[in-house]
Write a protein that holds these residues in place. Sequence first.
Motif, PDB file in Angstrom:
ATOM      1  N   GLU A  43     -24.842 -14.049   8.797  1.00 45.35           N
ATOM      2  CA  GLU A  43     -25.553 -14.807   9.808  1.00 45.35           C
ATOM      3  C   GLU A  43     -26.005 -16.154   9.260  1.00 45.35           C
ATOM      4  O   GLU A  43     -26.120 -16.339   8.045  1.00 45.35           O
ATOM      5  CB  GLU A  43     -26.759 -14.015  10.315  1.00 45.35           C
ATOM      6  CG  GLU A  43     -27.819 -13.731   9.282  1.00 45.35           C
ATOM      7  CD  GLU A  43     -28.976 -12.931   9.859  1.00 45.35           C
ATOM      8  OE1 GLU A  43     -29.380 -11.965   9.187  1.00 45.35           O
ATOM      9  OE2 GLU A  43     -29.452 -13.274  10.951  1.00 45.35           O
ATOM     10  N   LYS A  45     -28.563 -18.855   8.288  1.00 48.69           N
ATOM     11  CA  LYS A  45     -29.945 -18.783   7.819  1.00 48.69           C
ATOM     12  C   LYS A  45     -30.434 -20.148   7.351  1.00 48.69           C
ATOM     13  O   LYS A  45     -29.649 -20.970   6.882  1.00 48.69           O
ATOM     14  CB  LYS A  45     -30.071 -17.776   6.682  1.00 48.69           C
ATOM     15  CG  LYS A  45     -29.847 -16.324   7.111  1.00 48.69           C
ATOM     16  CD  LYS A  45     -30.136 -15.377   5.968  1.00 48.69           C
ATOM     17  CE  LYS A  45     -30.019 -13.928   6.411  1.00 48.69           C
ATOM     18  NZ  LYS A  45     -30.321 -12.983   5.301  1.00 48.69           N
ATOM     19  N   THR A  60     -36.104 -21.800   1.396  1.00 52.05           N
ATOM     20  CA  THR A  60     -35.916 -20.369   1.233  1.00 52.05           C
ATOM     21  C   THR A  60     -35.975 -20.049  -0.260  1.00 52.05           C
ATOM     22  O   THR A  60     -35.697 -20.913  -1.113  1.00 52.05           O
ATOM     23  CB  THR A  60     -34.584 -19.927   1.850  1.00 52.05           C
ATOM     24  OG1 THR A  60     -34.564 -18.512   1.964  1.00 52.05           O
ATOM     25  CG2 THR A  60     -33.398 -20.404   1.033  1.00 52.05           C
ATOM     26  N   ALA A 107     -39.637 -24.881  11.770  1.00 55.11           N
ATOM     27  CA  ALA A 107     -39.190 -23.538  12.124  1.00 55.11           C
ATOM     28  C   ALA A 107     -38.085 -23.041  11.202  1.00 55.11           C
ATOM     29  O   ALA A 107     -37.199 -23.807  10.803  1.00 55.11           O
ATOM     30  CB  ALA A 107     -38.710 -23.513  13.565  1.00 55.11           C
ATOM     31  N   GLY A 108     -38.142 -21.771  10.892  1.00 54.33           N
ATOM     32  CA  GLY A 108     -37.105 -21.162  10.074  1.00 54.33           C
ATOM     33  C   GLY A 108     -36.003 -20.499  10.878  1.00 54.33           C
ATOM     34  O   GLY A 108     -34.946 -20.190  10.330  1.00 54.33           O
ATOM     35  N   SER A 109     -36.251 -20.292  12.161  1.00 51.96           N
ATOM     36  CA  SER A 109     -35.255 -19.612  12.991  1.00 51.96           C
ATOM     37  C   SER A 109     -34.299 -20.613  13.616  1.00 51.96           C
ATOM     38  O   SER A 109     -34.739 -21.609  14.200  1.00 51.96           O
ATOM     39  CB  SER A 109     -35.942 -18.828  14.106  1.00 51.96           C
ATOM     40  OG  SER A 109     -34.993 -18.361  15.032  1.00 51.96           O
ATOM     41  N   PRO A 110     -33.007 -20.357  13.561  1.00 52.88           N
ATOM     42  CA  PRO A 110     -32.050 -21.268  14.206  1.00 52.88           C
ATOM     43  C   PRO A 110     -32.260 -21.360  15.709  1.00 52.88           C
ATOM     44  O   PRO A 110     -31.859 -22.352  16.320  1.00 52.88           O
ATOM     45  CB  PRO A 110     -30.689 -20.677  13.835  1.00 52.88           C
ATOM     46  CG  PRO A 110     -30.952 -19.274  13.432  1.00 52.88           C
ATOM     47  CD  PRO A 110     -32.324 -19.253  12.861  1.00 52.88           C
ATOM     48  N   ARG A 111     -32.886 -20.367  16.299  1.00 56.74           N
ATOM     49  CA  ARG A 111     -33.097 -20.390  17.755  1.00 56.74           C
ATOM     50  C   ARG A 111     -34.026 -21.521  18.186  1.00 56.74           C
ATOM     51  O   ARG A 111     -34.016 -21.927  19.339  1.00 56.74           O
ATOM     52  CB  ARG A 111     -33.663 -19.047  18.215  1.00 56.74           C
ATOM     53  CG  ARG A 111     -32.681 -17.890  18.095  1.00 56.74           C
ATOM     54  CD  ARG A 111     -33.234 -16.640  18.751  1.00 56.74           C
ATOM     55  NE  ARG A 111     -34.437 -16.171  18.078  1.00 56.74           N
ATOM     56  CZ  ARG A 111     -34.424 -15.325  17.052  1.00 56.74           C
ATOM     57  NH1 ARG A 111     -33.275 -14.881  16.583  1.00 56.74           N
ATOM     58  NH2 ARG A 111     -35.553 -14.925  16.504  1.00 56.74           N
ATOM     59  N   GLU A 112     -34.837 -22.021  17.265  1.00 53.27           N
ATOM     60  CA  GLU A 112     -35.778 -23.092  17.599  1.00 53.27           C
ATOM     61  C   GLU A 112     -35.088 -24.458  17.670  1.00 53.27           C
ATOM     62  O   GLU A 112     -35.636 -25.390  18.232  1.00 53.27           O
ATOM     63  CB  GLU A 112     -36.886 -23.153  16.557  1.00 53.27           C
ATOM     64  CG  GLU A 112     -37.715 -21.892  16.442  1.00 53.27           C
ATOM     65  CD  GLU A 112     -38.590 -21.668  17.659  1.00 53.27           C
ATOM     66  OE1 GLU A 112     -38.863 -20.504  17.982  1.00 53.27           O
ATOM     67  OE2 GLU A 112     -38.977 -22.664  18.300  1.00 53.27           O
TER      68      GLU A 112
END
Length: 126
Positions: A43, A45, A60, A107-112
Motif C-alpha cells: 500500500e 504510505k 516515518t 496528514a499522514g493518510s493519503p486520503r487527506e
Amino acid sequence: VQVMESRGGLVQPGGSLRLSCAGSGFTLEKYAIGWFRQAPGKERKVVSCISSKDGTPYYTDSVKGRFTISGDNAQNTVSLQMNDLEPEDTAMYYCAAYRSDAYYYCAGSPREYRHWGQGTLVAVSS
C-alpha cells in the motif's frame, strides 16, 4: 492545482538522491505537502510531510535521520533529500498536496491529499 515530481533514478546503497515537488496553481503557504511511496504489492504510505503554515516536518520512523523535507516558498517547491539509501527504500515516490491552514501538523493518510503527482521511481540497488 498541480504537483509534479522531479525524476528519480537508480542509486547504490548508501547513496543519496534529492526529489523535488513543484507546485502550480497554488502557493505552498496554503497547502500541506506530503511525500508517499509505494512498493510493488504494497500500500501507499507516507514517507514525510510538511505543514503549510510553519513548515513543521513529519517523518516515518524508517527514514528518520536519513531523509529531510524542506520547502522553498519563493520557488514553490518542496524537496526531499534522501541520504544513506537502502534497498528497502525502492518504490514509486509520489508528491501530494491538500489545502490546509494548520500549524504543526500535516496528514499522514493519503486520503487527506487531494492533488497528486504522477510518481517517480527510486531504485536502490548495487
